[in-house]
Motif scaffolding. Structure first.
Motif, short mmCIF file in Angstrom:
data_model
loop_
_atom_site.label_atom_id
_atom_site.label_comp_id
_atom_site.label_asym_id
_atom_site.label_seq_id
_atom_site.Cartn_x
_atom_site.Cartn_y
_atom_site.Cartn_z
N MET A 38 0.86 -1.07 0.03
CA MET A 38 -0.36 0.27 0.15
C MET A 38 0.73 1.45 -0.09
SD MET A 38 -3.08 0.48 -0.26
CE MET A 38 -4.18 -0.69 0.02
N VAL A 39 1.96 1.20 0.99
CA VAL A 39 3.12 2.18 0.58
C VAL A 39 3.89 2.86 -0.39
CG1 VAL A 39 5.07 3.41 1.63
CG2 VAL A 39 3.35 2.13 2.86
N ALA A 40 3.77 1.48 -1.28
CA ALA A 40 4.38 1.33 -2.94
C ALA A 40 3.12 2.48 -4.07
CB ALA A 40 4.40 0.41 -3.45
N LEU A 41 1.67 1.96 -3.60
CA LEU A 41 1.03 2.13 -4.40
C LEU A 41 0.72 4.19 -3.62
CD1 LEU A 41 -1.62 1.95 -6.11
CD2 LEU A 41 -2.87 1.20 -4.50
N MET A 42 0.80 3.94 -3.01
CA MET A 42 0.78 5.47 -3.03
C MET A 42 2.21 6.43 -2.94
SD MET A 42 0.42 6.72 1.30
CE MET A 42 2.64 6.90 2.06
N ASN A 43 3.45 6.10 -2.67
CA ASN A 43 4.01 6.70 -3.52
C ASN A 43 4.55 6.96 -4.95
OD1 ASN A 43 5.47 7.01 -1.29
ND2 ASN A 43 6.16 5.49 -0.98
N SER A 44 3.37 6.20 -5.36
CA SER A 44 2.92 5.87 -7.69
C SER A 44 2.19 6.75 -6.66
CB SER A 44 2.91 4.53 -7.75
OG SER A 44 3.67 3.34 -7.16
N LEU A 45 1.32 6.95 -6.81
CA LEU A 45 0.03 7.80 -6.79
C LEU A 45 0.62 9.21 -5.81
CD1 LEU A 45 -2.26 5.28 -5.51
CD2 LEU A 45 -2.63 6.76 -7.60
N LEU A 46 1.22 9.41 -5.38
CA LEU A 46 1.97 10.73 -4.66
C LEU A 46 3.03 11.18 -6.03
CD1 LEU A 46 3.07 10.25 -1.65
CD2 LEU A 46 0.91 12.40 -2.46
N ASP A 47 3.62 10.22 -7.03
CA ASP A 47 4.48 10.97 -7.98
C ASP A 47 3.64 10.97 -9.29
OD1 ASP A 47 7.14 9.56 -6.30
OD2 ASP A 47 6.57 7.98 -7.63
N VAL A 48 2.52 10.71 -9.51
CA VAL A 48 1.76 11.18 -10.44
C VAL A 48 1.25 11.95 -9.91
CG1 VAL A 48 -0.72 10.21 -11.87
CG2 VAL A 48 2.10 9.08 -11.42
N SER A 58 -6.64 11.52 -8.02
CA SER A 58 -6.60 11.98 -6.35
C SER A 58 -6.97 11.47 -4.56
CB SER A 58 -6.71 14.15 -5.81
OG SER A 58 -7.58 13.91 -6.07
N SER A 59 -8.28 10.49 -5.55
CA SER A 59 -9.16 10.26 -4.46
C SER A 59 -8.50 9.20 -3.95
CB SER A 59 -10.62 10.14 -4.63
OG SER A 59 -10.97 9.66 -6.50
N LEU A 60 -7.71 8.10 -4.94
CA LEU A 60 -8.11 6.80 -4.86
C LEU A 60 -6.40 7.25 -3.75
CD1 LEU A 60 -6.98 4.85 -4.91
CD2 LEU A 60 -6.23 4.54 -7.40
N LEU A 61 -5.69 8.18 -4.14
CA LEU A 61 -4.64 8.59 -3.89
C LEU A 61 -4.62 8.60 -1.49
CD1 LEU A 61 -0.99 9.53 -2.20
CD2 LEU A 61 -1.69 11.72 -3.82
N GLU A 62 -6.08 10.23 -1.61
CA GLU A 62 -6.84 10.13 -0.04
C GLU A 62 -6.95 8.47 0.43
OE1 GLU A 62 -10.07 12.99 2.06
OE2 GLU A 62 -9.81 12.74 -0.27
N LEU A 63 -7.39 7.26 -0.55
CA LEU A 63 -8.01 6.45 0.78
C LEU A 63 -6.39 5.49 1.07
CD1 LEU A 63 -10.87 5.49 -2.05
CD2 LEU A 63 -11.23 5.45 0.27
N ALA A 64 -5.54 5.25 -0.22
CA ALA A 64 -4.43 4.88 0.03
C ALA A 64 -3.77 5.63 1.42
CB ALA A 64 -3.39 4.97 -0.77
N GLY A 65 -3.73 6.53 1.47
CA GLY A 65 -2.88 7.63 2.29
C GLY A 65 -3.85 6.72 3.88
N ASP A 66 -5.54 6.46 3.64
CA ASP A 66 -6.26 6.90 5.15
C ASP A 66 -5.78 5.01 5.51
OD1 ASP A 66 -7.18 9.08 4.93
OD2 ASP A 66 -9.33 8.65 3.83
N LEU A 67 -5.78 4.24 4.48
CA LEU A 67 -5.34 2.55 4.36
C LEU A 67 -4.11 2.79 5.93
CD1 LEU A 67 -7.50 0.94 2.46
CD2 LEU A 67 -7.47 0.86 3.99
N VAL A 68 -3.40 3.01 5.16
CA VAL A 68 -1.27 3.48 5.49
C VAL A 68 -1.59 4.47 6.84
CG1 VAL A 68 0.30 4.56 5.49
CG2 VAL A 68 0.03 3.53 3.80
N SER A 69 -2.38 4.79 6.77
CA SER A 69 -2.52 5.90 7.88
C SER A 69 -3.12 5.04 9.07
CB SER A 69 -2.96 7.07 7.94
OG SER A 69 -3.10 7.61 9.64
#
Length: 74
Positions: A38-48, A58-69
């Motif tokens: 999930m961190v890898a997904l979040m970082n890839s989304l942050l890059d884009v 951006s909403s997918l990034l927010e969901l991934a970030g929430d799950l990581v948090s």
């Protein structure tokens, strides 16, 4: 059901979800391996998407970030 809400095409949703899930595996994190993924997904989304709230991902990034948090707080 409220008449103003559109009907969901569950079969189309299922097909889309299965394809999406194969790529993203977006779900609650229960192990270090899932966390790393999930961190890898979040970082890839942050890059884009970066901090562009109007980006289509951006909403997918927010969901991934929430799950990581949530995992990090547990």
């Amino acid at each position: 059901m409220d008449a103003t809400q559109p009907q969901l095409d569950i079969r189309a949703l299922q097909a889309s979800w299965q394809e999406f899930d194969t790529m993203a595996h977006l779900r609650p994190i229960r192990s270090e391996m899932e966390y790393d993924r999930m961190v890898a997904l979040m970082n890839s989304l942050l890059d884009v998407a970066g901090d562009d709230e109007d980006h289509p991902l951006s909403s997918l990034l927010e969901l991934a970030g929430d799950l990581v948090s949530r995992y990090e707080q547990a």
